[in-house]
Design an enzyme around this catalytic site. Structure first.
Site, PDB file in Angstrom:
ATOM      1  N   HIS A 272      -0.210 -37.193 -72.016  1.00  0.00           N
ATOM      2  CA  HIS A 272       0.674 -37.963 -72.926  1.00  0.00           C
ATOM      3  C   HIS A 272      -0.116 -38.527 -74.098  1.00  0.00           C
ATOM      4  CE1 HIS A 272       3.966 -40.912 -73.849  1.00  0.00           C
ATOM      5  NE2 HIS A 272       2.927 -41.643 -74.264  1.00  0.00           N
ATOM      6  N   GLU A 273      -1.218 -39.232 -73.794  1.00  0.00           N
ATOM      7  CA  GLU A 273      -1.960 -39.909 -74.864  1.00  0.00           C
ATOM      8  C   GLU A 273      -2.589 -38.911 -75.838  1.00  0.00           C
ATOM      9  OE1 GLU A 273      -0.568 -43.414 -73.492  1.00  0.00           O
ATOM     10  OE2 GLU A 273      -1.496 -42.887 -75.400  1.00  0.00           O
TER      11      GLU A 273
ATOM     12  N   HIS B 106      -0.289 -38.015 -78.502  1.00  0.00           N
ATOM     13  CA  HIS B 106      -0.350 -38.949 -79.645  1.00  0.00           C
ATOM     14  C   HIS B 106      -1.564 -38.649 -80.508  1.00  0.00           C
ATOM     15  CE1 HIS B 106       2.916 -41.312 -78.217  1.00  0.00           C
ATOM     16  NE2 HIS B 106       2.279 -41.910 -77.223  1.00  0.00           N
TER      17      HIS B 106
ATOM     18  N   HIS C  55       6.637 -40.805 -79.526  1.00  0.00           N
ATOM     19  CA  HIS C  55       7.470 -40.872 -78.328  1.00  0.00           C
ATOM     20  C   HIS C  55       8.823 -40.226 -78.602  1.00  0.00           C
ATOM     21  CE1 HIS C  55       5.155 -44.581 -76.691  1.00  0.00           C
ATOM     22  NE2 HIS C  55       4.642 -43.437 -76.258  1.00  0.00           N
TER      23      HIS C  55
END
Lengths: 444, 88
Positions: A123-124, A127, A133
């Site tokens: 997930h990170e 980014h 998101h």
């Protein structure tokens, strides 16, 4: 954060794990391997290439930090926010990724309270290469932790996420149907260790108390959650009595402003009139707004009209909005609105039938009852009663802290601490073995 | 907020406002003009958060919403400030 959609102009990005989790059972090599595979999820389908470097100039600098770590976005102890990353850009923090070291980071673990490092890392890093998101339930870029995503060697990005990253960087040659398959050798990839299936116990720090086999210094309901304090640590339960983490958090890291040499607390309660939290230790008390101490504290407990010597327990009683302080076999009633002690106090604690003295602490709870704690047991008093319910005491460890009877001494062993007219010595615990069946609980 | 069978406790509202501000659903109060966050903005922010989180968009701080706010999550905001403003 640079929230506007940004992307890297270059295709070769360096990464480095600068600091590692301090209290996780994951070794450095495992952490690095998980980071490698989490980045590989994205590089497998885009033209991006990631390579690990040493030194402090990596594009993606990875750190495990606690609380305030000087980037303006402090972490908040176990639970809550668990990680963040900076979007691509020209600033020196672009791409940097931070994990909250107060989380219990796991890998291939059945521990429901651990945080799967691989899942959060994927997930990170989304980014770190430019994705924001989204609300799609199955997307890895949904902001909420959704548990482990399976084996890093077999993980497949959801289609939603593939489309969005392809919109930023295009498709990797090897993915396009016309490309020749990339040849990689097995030893190009770091090896992920196999954790033994039966690896379920969590190594405890030397001074960390064992929640299943201890009594507590203080117990309080704060913002609807239950806090169990022991020494320099505390456990936190959500409103639904879910333990946030098997691992306790350190008091000083969460409640900022308590003196570092404070090795325990006597009692804690939340004031109902302004929701500030009051901590007691000896003859002093501290008032907290949220989790920061207010100016001018500690102050002497004589402010409450209490005698020197400290208190054992404090709680605010839901049914009359008064605050009760207990010390040995005496108790006081204090009006937090008027900031004065009610007349004709202290009284004898014997008025509270079935409740032992001295107490460890007492707490109101969201079911409207009040709970009294001493040793490894607790008593329940309903609503405006002043008498313990039949069938108590019960085991704190089993009913509040996700401990099986095997992990905690059985209440029978603690029979000597039973008091009150209603509990009979040696009474077998009905709730445990109704109709003659043993009730077993699964804790891991 | 619209009436609900269990009106949220003041502490929950404080938690909710802080959470919504932190993750981009509610613009922070403007220190210069001193403008506070209005009730209407709060309701819209709650609705936006519920839609984003896959909850029923009730506009009130109900149990499911508070529970989701307590779920471990990434620190980054969900909406860019401009997006949040456009949504509103």
């Amino acid at each position: 954060y640079a929230q506007a959609v940004t992307k890297w102009n270059k295709r070769n990005l360096s990464w480095r794990v600068r600091t590692f989790p301090k209290e996780s059972q994951l070794g450095h090599d495992t952490v690095r391997a998980l980071m490698y595979y989490a980045l590989k999820v994205w590089s497998d389908i885009t033209p991006l290439n990631f390579h690990e470097v040493a030194g402090n100039n990596a594009d993606i600098q990875i750190d495990f930090s606690k609380a305030d770590h000087n980037d303006g976005y402090p972490f908040d102890g176990p639970g809550g926010t668990v990680a963040h990353a900076f979007f691509p850009g020209d600033h020196h923090t672009a791409g940097d990724t931070h994990f909250d070291d107060d989380e219990y980071w796991t890998f291939r673990s059945s521990d429901a309270h651990g945080m799967d490092l691989f899942a959060v890392a994927v997930h990170e890093f989304g980014h770190a290469i430019g994705l924001t998101h989204i609300s799609a339930i199955e997307s890895i870029m949904r902001p909420y932790y959704q548990g482990p995503v399976g084996d890093p060697l077999k993980y497949d990005l959801p289609y939603e996420d593939k489309v969005r990253i392809w919109q930023l960087y295009g498709v990797r040659e090897s993915v396009s149907p016309t490309a020749k398959p990339e040849v990689t050798r097995a030893d190009d990839h770091p090896i992920l260790p196999e954790l033994p299936e039966n690896h379920s116990s969590i190594p405890l720090r030397r001074d960390m108390p064992n929640r299943c086999n201890t009594h507590f210094d203080a117990v309080a309901q704060i913002r609807g959650e239950a806090f169990f304090f022991k020494g320099k640590y505390f456990w936190r339960l959500t409103r639904n009595k879910h333990l946030v983490s098997l691992q306790p958090a350190q008091i000083h890291r969460f409640w900022r402003g308590l003196p570092l040499n404070l090795d325990s607390v006597d009692a804690v309660y939340e004031r109902t009139n302004d929701h500030k939290i009051v901590f007691f230790k000896g003859d002093r008390y501290w008032v907290f707004k949220d989790n920061n101490v207010e100016e001018g504290y500690p102050r002497p407990i004589s402010d409450f009209g209490l005698p020197p010597g400290g208190i054992d327990a404090a709680f605010s009683w839901a049914h009359n909005d008064k605050t009760y302080f207990f010390k040995d076999n005496l108790y006081w009633r204090y009006d937090d609105h008027e900031r004065r002690m009610d007349p004709s106090y202290p009284s004898e604690t014997t008025l509270w039938k079935g409740i032992p003295s001295p107490l460890d602490d007492a707490m109101r709870w969201s079911d409207g009852a009040t709970y009294f704690f001493r040793g490894k047991e607790y008593w329940k008093v309903l609503d405006s009663d002043m008498e313990a319910e039949p069938g108590y005491p019960q085991s704190i460890a089993r009913d509040w802290l996700v401990c099986s009877d095997m992990q905690s001494d059985s209440p029978e062993a603690a029979g000597s601490s039973r008091t009150g007219a209603r509990s009979r010595q040696g009474q077998h615990d009905e709730s445990r073995s109704e109709n003659g069946y043993e009730v077993c609980s699964c804790t891991s | 907020a619209p009436a609900s069978p269990h009106p949220p406790a003041p502490a929950d509202i404080a938690l909710g406002v802080d959470w919504l501000t932190r993750f981009g659903y509610l613009p922070p109060p403007d220190p210069v003009t001193g403008q506070l966050q209005t009730q209407e903005e709060l309701t819209k922010a709650i609705t936006a958060m519920q839609q984003f989180g896959g909850l029923e968009a009730t506009g009130i701080l109900d149990e499911a919403t508070l529970e989701l706010m307590k779920t471990p999550r990434c620190s980054l905001p969900d909406l860019a400030e401009s997006e949040a403003r456009r949504k509103r």
